[in-house]
Design an enzyme around this catalytic site. Structure first.
Site, PDB file in Angstrom:
ATOM      1  N   LYS A 261      37.975  36.968  56.387  1.00 24.37           N
ATOM      2  CA  LYS A 261      37.143  36.640  57.546  1.00 24.37           C
ATOM      3  C   LYS A 261      36.417  35.332  57.265  1.00 24.37           C
ATOM      4  CE  LYS A 261      33.409  36.597  56.553  1.00 24.37           C
ATOM      5  NZ  LYS A 261      32.731  35.669  55.570  1.00 24.37           N
TER       6      LYS A 261
ATOM      7  N   TYR B  77      29.105  39.475  59.914  1.00 25.47           N
ATOM      8  CA  TYR B  77      29.017  40.881  59.489  1.00 25.47           C
ATOM      9  C   TYR B  77      28.170  41.677  60.483  1.00 25.47           C
ATOM     10  CZ  TYR B  77      31.187  39.798  55.045  1.00 25.47           C
ATOM     11  OH  TYR B  77      32.088  39.415  54.085  1.00 25.47           O
TER      12      TYR B  77
HETATM   13  P1  NAD Z   1      35.421  29.433  47.289  1.00 27.45           P
HETATM   14  O1  NAD Z   1      34.919  28.060  47.580  1.00 27.45           O
HETATM   15  O2  NAD Z   1      34.881  30.115  46.084  1.00 27.45           O
HETATM   16  O3  NAD Z   1      37.021  29.401  47.132  1.00 27.45           O
HETATM   17  C1  NAD Z   1      37.856  28.660  47.987  1.00 27.45           C
HETATM   18  C2  NAD Z   1      39.180  28.371  47.287  1.00 27.45           C
HETATM   19  O4  NAD Z   1      39.967  27.534  48.131  1.00 27.45           O
HETATM   20  C3  NAD Z   1      39.014  27.616  45.959  1.00 27.45           C
HETATM   21  O5  NAD Z   1      39.906  28.134  45.007  1.00 27.45           O
HETATM   22  C4  NAD Z   1      39.405  26.190  46.305  1.00 27.45           C
HETATM   23  O6  NAD Z   1      39.933  25.463  45.203  1.00 27.45           O
HETATM   24  C5  NAD Z   1      40.469  26.427  47.363  1.00 27.45           C
HETATM   25  N1  NAD Z   1      40.693  25.282  48.240  1.00 27.45           N
HETATM   26  C6  NAD Z   1      41.904  24.857  48.613  1.00 27.45           C
HETATM   27  N2  NAD Z   1      41.786  23.776  49.403  1.00 27.45           N
HETATM   28  C7  NAD Z   1      40.481  23.521  49.532  1.00 27.45           C
HETATM   29  C8  NAD Z   1      39.736  22.513  50.207  1.00 27.45           C
HETATM   30  N3  NAD Z   1      40.315  21.587  50.971  1.00 27.45           N
HETATM   31  N4  NAD Z   1      38.394  22.550  50.115  1.00 27.45           N
HETATM   32  C9  NAD Z   1      37.769  23.509  49.399  1.00 27.45           C
HETATM   33  N5  NAD Z   1      38.427  24.485  48.720  1.00 27.45           N
HETATM   34  C10 NAD Z   1      39.772  24.476  48.790  1.00 27.45           C
HETATM   35  O7  NAD Z   1      35.213  30.286  48.590  1.00 27.45           O
HETATM   36  P2  NAD Z   1      35.149  31.883  48.732  1.00 27.45           P
HETATM   37  O8  NAD Z   1      33.737  32.304  48.729  1.00 27.45           O
HETATM   38  O9  NAD Z   1      36.075  32.506  47.794  1.00 27.45           O
HETATM   39  O10 NAD Z   1      35.660  32.043  50.251  1.00 27.45           O
HETATM   40  C11 NAD Z   1      37.042  32.004  50.591  1.00 27.45           C
HETATM   41  C12 NAD Z   1      37.263  32.746  51.912  1.00 27.45           C
HETATM   42  O11 NAD Z   1      36.906  34.105  51.720  1.00 27.45           O
HETATM   43  C13 NAD Z   1      36.421  32.245  53.067  1.00 27.45           C
HETATM   44  O12 NAD Z   1      37.141  32.338  54.263  1.00 27.45           O
HETATM   45  C14 NAD Z   1      35.256  33.210  53.118  1.00 27.45           C
HETATM   46  O13 NAD Z   1      34.682  33.363  54.400  1.00 27.45           O
HETATM   47  C15 NAD Z   1      35.901  34.499  52.656  1.00 27.45           C
HETATM   48  N6  NAD Z   1      34.967  35.395  51.974  1.00 27.45           N
HETATM   49  C16 NAD Z   1      34.988  36.709  52.291  1.00 27.45           C
HETATM   50  C17 NAD Z   1      34.119  37.583  51.670  1.00 27.45           C
HETATM   51  C18 NAD Z   1      34.166  39.053  51.973  1.00 27.45           C
HETATM   52  O14 NAD Z   1      33.298  39.772  51.527  1.00 27.45           O
HETATM   53  N7  NAD Z   1      35.153  39.533  52.696  1.00 27.45           N
HETATM   54  C19 NAD Z   1      33.203  37.106  50.744  1.00 27.45           C
HETATM   55  C20 NAD Z   1      33.226  35.767  50.425  1.00 27.45           C
HETATM   56  C21 NAD Z   1      34.120  34.912  51.038  1.00 27.45           C
END
Ligand code: NAD
Length: 410
Positions: A158, A243
């Site tokens: 999401k 959420y």
């Molecule tokens: P994060 O920044 O920790 O990870 C993002 C990943 O994408 C990294 O590995 C990064 O290297 C990669 N990436 C690839 N291309 C990129 C670019 N152009 N710019 C930036 N990063 C790039 O983020 P996250 O917190 O892991 O979030 C990822 C997704 O998961 C989002 O859509 C977020 O909304 C979702 N999320 C969901 C929950 C949940 O509880 N369901 C919790 C956190 C995040």
């Protein structure tokens, strides 16, 4: 006595029955492998309930993890340790060194660590049945469509995408390819929310009247992608406010007909040049049920909701955290206010979500939170922004069906 207010003894018995709810999944596919034991405790003790049998490794759904950021590495990959129906079999990352380190931890062959430019190679890897997309929001649509085109089922984080048009493309691509698309709404699979949905449907709170919710956190790094409009699509609203919005919908089982929104960014705060710092919104539902929600990227972490029914209230605080959820129910009996803590065994939310997805693939069943569920949230997000911009309420047409069958308890 009000029929929505059974005597306390009955309520306690009812609450006891909720404890039997465990992480949802479809009925165990592997009953034949279940090992069981004769009862050891007296009838007055809580019934023993062992864990359902897990699928052998060669029968589990193979998943490729796309994007190795925080949610993938710190929550989703570890959840495979509690999963009974899925296994990680490939990684897609721009950082090969990180990919190899994680591959070794999860016994994934080095040849299954792919760069984003080699994504289509997944199509020729039969061990990969599905992908889990954990990339910045703006990349969800592209990586979902590309996965569907090479014949993979998709579990997408999401918010589903950054626009209604992108959500529709994702739904269309998966439908055309005959592949499942599930949006990772973990709250809809974890035991406390499942128990509350059951209480609501059983009318234990009477008629739902009010939902008040906050999901806020204080962001640090002003350069993070979550603060760039092109990558995140918005600020606090689509990330954490989502959420509150989704909970108001799935708990009530209703869809809003009108929204009022307000956004705010502190002038001069470098974090909020592109996206909103905070958003407050009201959702009006057909029965008269109202949701008032607030979300901020600059307030100390706070994740709660209070649901007021006509004859009782329920409160979760924290409500949206990964661990340590707490559910209380308050009601008046014989002239006294009673507050009950609903004590349920904590289950890994990510494993519950993952196993539902895997079993839907194994048994070719519809997922509970398909693309249509993410699309509806995105329609509402866009209406909230429109209301904030125009300073007027915005009406919403009723969507079609947004959710698949309720997950069954395992
Ligand atoms: P994060 O920044 O920790 O990870 C993002 C990943 O994408 C990294 O590995 C990064 O290297 C990669 N990436 C690839 N291309 C990129 C670019 N152009 N710019 C930036 N990063 C790039 O983020 P996250 O917190 O892991 O979030 C990822 C997704 O998961 C989002 O859509 C977020 O909304 C979702 N999320 C969901 C929950 C949940 O509880 N369901 C919790 C956190 C995040």
């Amino acid at each position: 006595m009000n029929q929505n207010q059974p005597p306390r003894r009955d309520f306690l018995r009812y609450v006891g029955s909720l404890a039997a709810l465990s992480a949802p999944a479809l009925a165990a596919a592997n009953d034949k492998d279940q090992v069981s034991f004769p009862p050891i405790y007296a009838k007055t003790e809580k019934p023993e309930k062992g864990e359902p049998a897990a699928d052998p490794m060669n029968e589990r759904v193979g998943v490729a993890i796309v994007g190795l950021g925080r949610i993938a590495v710190e929550e989703f990959l570890p959840a495979f340790g509690s999963s009974k129906h899925a296994k990680p079999v490939a990684l897609v990352t721009g950082d090969r060194a990180k990919g190899l380190k994680i591959a070794h931890q999860y016994n994934i062959p080095e040849s299954a660590v792919l760069d984003y430019k080699d994504y289509e190679k997944l199509g020729s890897m039969p061990e990969v049945q599905a992908v889990y997309i954990a990339l910045p929001n703006s990349m969800h649509a592209e990586y979902t469509v590309r996965a569907a085109k090479v014949g993979k089922h998709v579990l997408c984080e999401k918010p589903m995408a950054n626009s209604v048009a992108e959500c529709q493309q994702m739904i269309d691509a998966c439908k055309k390819a005959g592949k499942k698309l599930m949006i990772a709404y973990r709250s809809q699979y974890e035991p406390f929310d499942r128990a509350l949905v059951k209480m609501i449907r059983d009318k234990r709170l009477g008629d739902l009247k009010e939902f008040i919710s906050v999901n806020s956190q204080n962001m640090g790094d002003p350069k993070h992608w979550r603060l760039k409009r092109s990558l995140a699509g918005g600020g606090a609203l689509p990330d954490v406010g989502l959420y509150c919005l989704n909970a108001a919908r799935f708990l009530s089982g209703e869809e809003p007909t009108e929204v009022i929104g307000n956004t705010w960014s502190t002038p001069g705060d470098a974090r909020f040049r592109e996206v909103e710092e905070s958003c407050q919104f009201i959702l009006r539902f057909p029965s008269g049920f109202m949701a008032s929600c607030s979300t901020s990227y600059a307030a100390h972490k706070s994740q709660m909701f209070r649901l007021n029914g006509s004859s009782a209230w329920a409160e979760m605080n924290p409500a949206y955290a990964y661990h340590g959820l707490k559910l209380k129910v308050g009601r008046v009996e014989e002239g006294k206010e009673h507050v009950s803590d609903i004590a349920l065994e904590e289950k890994d939310q990510f494993a519950a979500e993952l196993d539902h997805f895997a079993q839907c693939i194994q048994q070719n069943k519809d997922v509970h939170t398909p693309g249509e569920e993410g699309l509806q949230d995105q329609r509402i997000v866009e209406a909230i922004y429109e209301s904030a911009r125009t300073k007027k309420p915005v009406k919403l047409a009723a969507p079609g069906k947004t959710r698949g069958p309720e997950p069954q308890e395992e």
